[in-house]
Design an enzyme around this catalytic site. Structure first.
Site, PDB file in Angstrom:
ATOM      1  N   GLY A   1       0.833  -1.208   0.000  1.00  0.00           N
ATOM      2  CA  GLY A   1       0.000   0.000   0.000  1.00  0.00           C
ATOM      3  C   GLY A   1       0.856   1.242   0.000  1.00  0.00           C
ATOM      4  O   GLY A   1       2.064   1.176  -0.239  1.00  0.00           O
ATOM      5  N   ASN A   2       0.261   2.376   0.259  1.00  0.00           N
ATOM      6  CA  ASN A   2       1.034   3.614   0.322  1.00  0.00           C
ATOM      7  C   ASN A   2       0.458   4.524   1.404  1.00  0.00           C
ATOM      8  O   ASN A   2      -0.562   4.193   2.018  1.00  0.00           O
ATOM      9  CB  ASN A   2       1.068   4.305  -1.039  1.00  0.00           C
ATOM     10  N   ARG A   3       1.086   5.656   1.613  1.00  0.00           N
ATOM     11  CA  ARG A   3       0.784   6.472   2.797  1.00  0.00           C
ATOM     12  C   ARG A   3      -0.300   7.522   2.585  1.00  0.00           C
ATOM     13  O   ARG A   3      -0.544   8.340   3.463  1.00  0.00           O
ATOM     14  CB  ARG A   3       2.063   7.184   3.248  1.00  0.00           C
TER      15      ARG A   3
END
Ligand code: CTP
Length: 406
Positions: A209-211
């Site tokens: 995933g990412n932030r």
């Protein structure tokens, strides 16, 4: 003097909440910008901040009951003369009385007689804000054309925190003043905004995933709604409260986001979501176990579709009128600056506008503020927006898009 700097007659309605003390700063922002402000507190609001403060800061006498100065018919005159009414803090009780058309003090009379934009800045405890009764009152006021801001999330009166905190006076002022000049600028337009970040699953419990928190996408949706658009938010794993008044489609993966957005005939599409560039080639249907003493797994990845490019290709092949906005998360490196990478990305993605974030350091993800460079394909815009709230950035993006829609 231009239309947008014309001095306005503003009514500042003050509800009985502790945030009333912050409304003195809101009043100062209006008067220092040259506007004429009449303060109309509810009778109970005077328990928090008294008439002397409002009279000294506004330069006008303050009345709160319909029985004061009756010969002047203030309950009709004040509302009819207003260019803008701002209610802050809008308490649960005040929203309820406004939604029901009550006229039991001067402020509610003003709300019934005003024909100008009305902006409410709610402030109350989280439970009161989320209560279905309050939400129904908010929905009623919005249906009738008033702007009800979603309250900020943060520290409330006591030790508790959550949604219910009054928005910052500078943000309230910006949204409110924008209404006078831009109300319904996007009326009749359908806009689709993707927000958050996609996840690519390795197995039922793990993902890449990412932030991205989705806060910038949410601010874009709020501002579009305030400017009269019909707004659809495609939210990829957004934990934040999503703006009310918008249609929300929740997605998790890039494939789900693609299915939800590609093919849309909306007038504007903003790809604010951080989309995963790679996904695992295989997704294990069962939880992957570690084999003690064995080798660490090697995960083979494949490219995900570039949704932004797909949107542009589809629009062009179908010959549709649609403004497409991309976001670029960039860091400067030996190949070029953040702005160089942004320009190259705009040329390669062929969208109409690119909003470039410098993501080096820790200044974007999950933050309340942002600093961006907005560039348009047709060179009509190249604007640096200095660090400001994500709502201010959203207003700058919509100003650019509005020019292209004209
Ligand atoms: N984007 C997209 N589909 C992808 C990847 C990105 O639609 N598979 C969109 C994003 O929503 C954003 C824009 O493309 O609006 C740029 O995203 P960014 O991550 O900055 O660029 P990438 O295309 O991923 O390029 P790179 O990571 O190589 O800089």
């Amino acid at each position: 003097m231009s239309e947008s700097s014309r001095p306005l007659h503003i009514v500042l309605g003050v509800g009985a909440g502790i945030a009333a003390y912050k409304v003195a700063s809101l009043l100062r922002i209006f008067t220092e910008a040259g506007h004429d402000v009449v303060v109309v507190p509810t009778p109970s609001a005077l328990n928090f901040v008294g008439s002397a403060t409002w009279e000294a800061l506004s330069g006008h006498p303050v009345i709160s009951e319909v029985w004061d100065n009756v010969s002047d018919v203030p309950h009709v005159r004040i509302g009819k003369a207003a260019d803008l009414v701002v209610v802050a803090p809008a308490t649960a009780d005040l929203l309820s009385r406004a939604a029901n058309g009550a006229a039991n003090d001067l402020l509610t009379n003003v709300l019934l007689t005003a024909t100008c934009p009305i902006v409410y800045a709610p402030a109350m405890h989280t439970e009161m804000w989320l209560n279905p009764a309050t939400q129904a009152n908010v929905a009623t006021l919005r249906e009738r054309g008033s702007i009800v801001l979603d309250p900020a999330v943060g520290r409330l009166t006591g030790d508790d925190s959550g949604p219910g905190r009054m928005n910052e006076p500078s943000d309230i002022a910006q949204v409110a003043l924008a209404q006078v000049h831009r109300t319904n600028e996007l009326a009749g337009k359908h806009v689709v905004i993707t927000a958050g970040g996609t996840r690519e699953y390795l197995d039922p419990v793990r993902f890449l995933g990412n932030r991205s928190s989705g806060k910038q996408g949410i601010a874009l949706a709020q501002v579009a709604y305030e400017r009269g658009a019909h707004v659809t938010v495609i939210a990829a794993n957004v934990a934040e409260q999503l703006p009310s008044g918008c249609t929300v489609i929740r997605v998790e993966t890039t494939a789900e986001l693609e299915a939800a957005v590609v093919g849309t005939t909306a007038d504007v599409v903003i790809m604010a979501a951080a989309v995963a560039d790679y996904a695992p080639v295989t997704i294990s249907e069962t939880k992957m176990k570690k084999s003690d003493g064995g080798q660490s797994p090697v995960i083979e990845l494949k490219r995900t579709p570039d949704i932004l490019r797909e949107l542009v290709t589809r629009r062009d092949s179908e010959g549709r009128e649609q403004v497409i906005v991309g976001f670029a998360a960039e860091t400067g490196d030996s190949q070029g600056t953040v702005s160089d990478h942004g320009r190259a990305k705009l040329a390669s993605k062929k969208c109409d506008v690119l909003v470039i974030n410098d993501v080096s350091g820790d200044n974007v993800f999950g933050q309340e503020t942002n600093e961006v460079l907005i560039i348009a394909k047709d060179s009509s815009t190249e604007q640096h927006v200095a660090r400001a709230s994500k709502r201010v950035v959203a207003n700058a993006v919509w100003d650019t898009v509005a020019k292209l829609l004209q």
